[in-house]
Design a protein around this motif. Structure first.
Motif, PDB file in Angstrom:
ATOM      1  N   ASP A  35       0.850  -1.188   0.000  1.00  0.00           N
ATOM      2  CA  ASP A  35       0.000   0.000   0.000  1.00  0.00           C
ATOM      3  C   ASP A  35       0.887   1.240   0.000  1.00  0.00           C
ATOM      4  OD1 ASP A  35      -2.928   0.967   0.554  1.00  0.00           O
ATOM      5  OD2 ASP A  35      -1.652   2.144   1.898  1.00  0.00           O
ATOM      6  N   ASP A  36       0.509   2.263  -0.777  1.00  0.00           N
ATOM      7  CA  ASP A  36       1.341   3.457  -0.893  1.00  0.00           C
ATOM      8  C   ASP A  36       1.477   4.215   0.420  1.00  0.00           C
ATOM      9  OD1 ASP A  36       1.736   2.908  -3.538  1.00  0.00           O
ATOM     10  OD2 ASP A  36       0.420   4.475  -4.314  1.00  0.00           O
ATOM     11  N   VAL A  60      -7.515   5.228  -4.258  1.00  0.00           N
ATOM     12  CA  VAL A  60      -7.138   5.998  -3.067  1.00  0.00           C
ATOM     13  C   VAL A  60      -8.406   6.163  -2.246  1.00  0.00           C
ATOM     14  CG1 VAL A  60      -6.164   8.157  -2.207  1.00  0.00           C
ATOM     15  CG2 VAL A  60      -5.334   7.191  -4.359  1.00  0.00           C
ATOM     16  N   ARG A  61      -8.419   5.599  -1.033  1.00  0.00           N
ATOM     17  CA  ARG A  61      -9.643   5.566  -0.235  1.00  0.00           C
ATOM     18  C   ARG A  61      -9.284   5.447   1.241  1.00  0.00           C
ATOM     19  NH1 ARG A  61     -11.523  -0.438  -2.402  1.00  0.00           N
ATOM     20  NH2 ARG A  61      -9.815  -1.616  -1.465  1.00  0.00           N
ATOM     21  N   THR A 115      -4.857  -5.280 -11.690  1.00  0.00           N
ATOM     22  CA  THR A 115      -4.869  -4.822 -10.299  1.00  0.00           C
ATOM     23  C   THR A 115      -4.330  -3.404 -10.238  1.00  0.00           C
ATOM     24  OG1 THR A 115      -4.620  -7.038  -9.369  1.00  0.00           O
ATOM     25  CG2 THR A 115      -3.897  -5.195  -8.002  1.00  0.00           C
ATOM     26  N   PRO A 116      -5.122  -2.466  -9.745  1.00  0.00           N
ATOM     27  CA  PRO A 116      -4.628  -1.090  -9.622  1.00  0.00           C
ATOM     28  C   PRO A 116      -3.678  -0.943  -8.447  1.00  0.00           C
ATOM     29  CG  PRO A 116      -6.844  -1.258  -8.734  1.00  0.00           C
ATOM     30  CD  PRO A 116      -6.513  -2.604  -9.312  1.00  0.00           C
ATOM     31  N   GLY A 117      -3.028   0.219  -8.354  1.00  0.00           N
ATOM     32  CA  GLY A 117      -2.285   0.554  -7.155  1.00  0.00           C
ATOM     33  C   GLY A 117      -3.247   0.983  -6.059  1.00  0.00           C
ATOM     34  N   TYR A 118      -2.819   0.866  -4.814  1.00  0.00           N
ATOM     35  CA  TYR A 118      -3.690   1.202  -3.687  1.00  0.00           C
ATOM     36  C   TYR A 118      -2.990   2.151  -2.720  1.00  0.00           C
ATOM     37  CZ  TYR A 118      -6.958  -2.435  -5.103  1.00  0.00           C
ATOM     38  OH  TYR A 118      -7.871  -3.191  -5.799  1.00  0.00           O
ATOM     39  N   ALA A 119      -3.757   3.083  -2.189  1.00  0.00           N
ATOM     40  CA  ALA A 119      -3.310   3.965  -1.113  1.00  0.00           C
ATOM     41  C   ALA A 119      -4.486   4.156  -0.162  1.00  0.00           C
ATOM     42  CB  ALA A 119      -2.849   5.314  -1.656  1.00  0.00           C
ATOM     43  N   PRO A 125       2.537  13.193  -1.090  1.00  0.00           N
ATOM     44  CA  PRO A 125       1.951  11.947  -0.577  1.00  0.00           C
ATOM     45  C   PRO A 125       2.793  11.263   0.493  1.00  0.00           C
ATOM     46  CG  PRO A 125       1.821  12.031  -2.973  1.00  0.00           C
ATOM     47  CD  PRO A 125       2.697  13.172  -2.548  1.00  0.00           C
ATOM     48  N   SER A 126       4.111  11.485   0.470  1.00  0.00           N
ATOM     49  CA  SER A 126       4.967  10.825   1.457  1.00  0.00           C
ATOM     50  C   SER A 126       4.704  11.308   2.879  1.00  0.00           C
ATOM     51  CB  SER A 126       6.443  11.046   1.105  1.00  0.00           C
ATOM     52  OG  SER A 126       6.824  12.405   1.301  1.00  0.00           O
TER      53      SER A 126
END
Length: 289
Positions: free
Chosen positions: A143-144, A188-189, A211-215, A279-280
């Motif tokens: 996860d991001d 992103v959720r 599969t998308p990326g997730y954050a 985002p970091s």
């Protein structure tokens, strides 16, 4: 020119837009804008018993007032039955999904986890349809925001529901089908959906979907640590005065204040927020409003 990034905000119309849902909307919008991509809005209205009349339209109007405007037409899950049915029939035909008459009470001794049917087929009532989860199914993803994640899907979740016995589509199937159909590349959720992600990735694999990326963003919680949407503090944000709520959501995302000379409107604030967004800095812990 779009970068190819496609993000989305997908609220359920169970109430008006509040601080927690605004944080998720803003976070997903910022990710998309920072990447030079597109931002979509999808109304997840398949759970009709929980839906409040007029809530979806009020949510969309509030997003517009806050300057968070979708780049494409808004999609409503209640209008996408055929897509879900095609996916479900594909899984059933290939033996990856099966009918189940087990009730919650039947599964209570196993902690609600289905590994084998404990109730015989009952032709007098409709079954649920579950995904068949193989023994030893372990799902890993990064996860991001929250970093590496692992879930033993077979023992922690079991065979999960895709179509409910009451005739409604389960969230897991609908969201996977829609994300693929809309070409979503990044989800992103809120972190309340973190433990759903392994199920969704497993279902993507079963359907042959990307599969998308997730954050997963921090939740807004009250002083007792309860998710705001479950709390008496879940008051709607004020679309007539968007800047205070946007600033609070920005702070909850761990972002540093930025100069706002002359800023009077949400569109001006959002333009500067995109340039300052990092985002970091998003914390992997929940925030109070």
């Amino acid at each position: 020119m779009s970068s190819g990034y496609r993000g989305r905000f997908a609220p359920s119309p169970t109430g008006d837009l509040h601080a927690g849902s605004l944080l998720a909307a803003l976070g997903s919008w910022l990710y998309a804008r920072r990447a030079g991509g597109r931002w979509l809005v999808r109304v997840e209205d398949v759970d009709t018993p929980r839906e409040l009349a007029g809530a979806a339209d009020r949510q969309l109007a509030a997003l517009h007032a806050f300057g968070l405007r979708a780049d494409e037409a808004v999609v409503r899950q209640s209008e996408r039955d055929a897509l879900y049915r095609d996916a479900l029939e594909d899984l059933v035909d290939r033996g990856q999904a099966f009918p189940c008459w087990c009730s919650r009470a039947d599964l209570a001794p196993a902690g609600g986890i289905h590994r084998a049917c404990v109730r015989a087929p009952d032709p007098s009532r409709p079954p649920a349809i579950r995904l068949r989860v193989a023994d030893g199914t372990r799902l890993r993803f990064v996860d991001d925001v929250r970093g590496p994640q692992v879930q033993e899907v077979d023992v922690e979740v079991g065979d999960f529901v895709l179509f409910r016995a009451d005739g409604l589509w389960a969230y897991q199937l609908a969201v996977v089908v829609d994300d693929a159909a809309q070409g979503v590349t990044h989800v992103v959720r809120g972190a309340d959906l973190l433990d759903s992600t392994p199920r969704q990735i497993l279902l993507q694999h079963a359907l042959g979907l990307p599969t998308p990326g997730y954050a997963h963003l921090p939740l807004v919680v009250d002083e007792a640590g309860r998710k705001l949407s479950k709390s008496l503090a879940a008051m709607p944000v004020d679309p007539a005065d968007p800047l205070p709520a946007l600033r609070r959501a920005w702070a909850a995302l761990g972002q540093s204040p930025f100069d706002e000379p002359g800023v009077q409107y949400s569109c001006e604030w959002l333009e500067r927020a995109v340039a300052a967004f990092d985002p970091s800095k998003i914390p992997a812990i929940d925030a109070q409003p």
